[in-house]
Design an enzyme around this catalytic site. Structure first.
Site, PDB file in Angstrom:
ATOM      1  CD  GLU A  49      -3.031  -0.673   2.340  1.00 20.00           C
ATOM      2  OE1 GLU A  49      -2.936   0.381   3.016  1.00 20.00           O
ATOM      3  OE2 GLU A  49      -3.827  -1.572   2.609  1.00 20.00           O
ATOM      4  CG  ASP A  60      -4.070   8.221   7.560  1.00 20.63           C
ATOM      5  OD1 ASP A  60      -4.086   6.986   7.634  1.00 20.63           O
ATOM      6  OD2 ASP A  60      -4.251   8.848   6.499  1.00 20.63           O
TER       7      ASP A  60
END
Length: 283
Positions: A49, A60
């Site tokens: 990724e 995040d």
């Protein structure tokens, strides 16, 4: 079948689990990221990724937020990220690459142009955190038409009523977020994760990869007992950060710090396979 489907089919046939590392594109610089992608594949990654930096990465945690801000300040762009994938494809035609990020950079780039360039560069799939199923016509459906997998996130709050809508256009694999919250914020409750994966599997034949909160080989092994793949991001991004010098530049320790952790995590995932094999043999 594209690279993602082939990879998971091969893992299933061999009784193995997938190990999926995440790094932020351009962190701490373009050349180091290029080297890291190659080394990730060599060190045991079955799928990579690559994070597309964005100024407001709402899903995040602090580690990945900080990495995005570092690389944006240094001039990282979506165009440079695609060029990085293109360069990687010259040496590695097998390891799948998924771009993970947010819709805004793609929208600014232009959806049609982005999809054409992503396919040409050798990208295999997309994870776009802030596009729900109700907005599938915006990017998901065009991506599928272009030949890219569109990987959808499911969470502990995605109930059986919501799940069919989430899975409707999902392809490649399903990404299960193991905790409620942002990346790297907490340690998953492994028993609950296994139950959640089993529930999702009742709704789909797609592989299930689990991420958020996986920090070490022990965590990776525990998650891999019930999942088809394990995603690790914040721990690797933090390994990059702690290897940098006082000016935030890469050092001789940067690549080894990440690849050593990758090797340990990959061994943890492989250990789950060994334990399961032994359990079957003892029955």
């Amino acid at each position: 079948m594209n690279r993602i489907s082939k990879t998971f089919a091969n893992l299933k046939r061999e009784g193995k689990k997938g190990f999926i590392p995440f790094i932020t594109a351009g962190d701490p610089d373009l050349e180091t990221t290029r080297e890291l992608i190659v080394e990730l594949a060599r060190a045991g990654a079955t799928l990579i990724e690559l994070g597309v930096p964005f100024s407001d990465p709402m899903a995040d945690g602090p580690a990945i937020q900080a990495s995005s801000l570092r690389v944006l300040k240094a001039g990282q762009t979506l165009k440079k990220t695609l060029a990085m994938v293109r360069a990687f494809r010259k040496a590695d035609g097998a390891t799948p690459i998924v771009l993970m990020g947010y819709y805004n950079p793609i929208y600014i780039y232009g959806v049609d142009r982005f999809l054409t360039d992503a396919v040409s560069a050798g990208v295999d799939g997309l994870i776009v955190v802030d596009l729900p199923p109700e907005e599938d016509d915006e990017l998901c459906v065009p991506a599928l038409t272009a030949g890219l997998n569109f990987v959808r996130l499911t969470t502990p709050t995605t109930d059986d009523k919501r799940l069919p809508a989430v899975l409707a256009n999902t392809s490649g694999f399903v990404y299960y977020v193991s905790i409620t919250g942002i990346t790297g914020a907490a340690t998953p409750e492994f028993g609950r994760v296994a139950q959640a994966v089993a529930r999702i599997k009742r709704h789909t034949d797609l592989p299930i990869a689990v991420g958020f909160g996986v920090k070490n080989a022990e965590h990776a092994r525990a998650i891999a007992q019930g999942a088809d793949g394990v995603v690790v991001g914040s721990a690797l991004v933090e390994a990059v950060r702690t290897s940098l010098d006082a000016d935030g530049k890469a050092t001789a320790k940067t690549v080894p710090a990440v690849t050593d952790l990758i090797a340990s995590l990959a061994a943890g995932v492989r250990g789950a396979r060994v334990e399961q094999t032994r359990a079957r043999a003892s029955r």
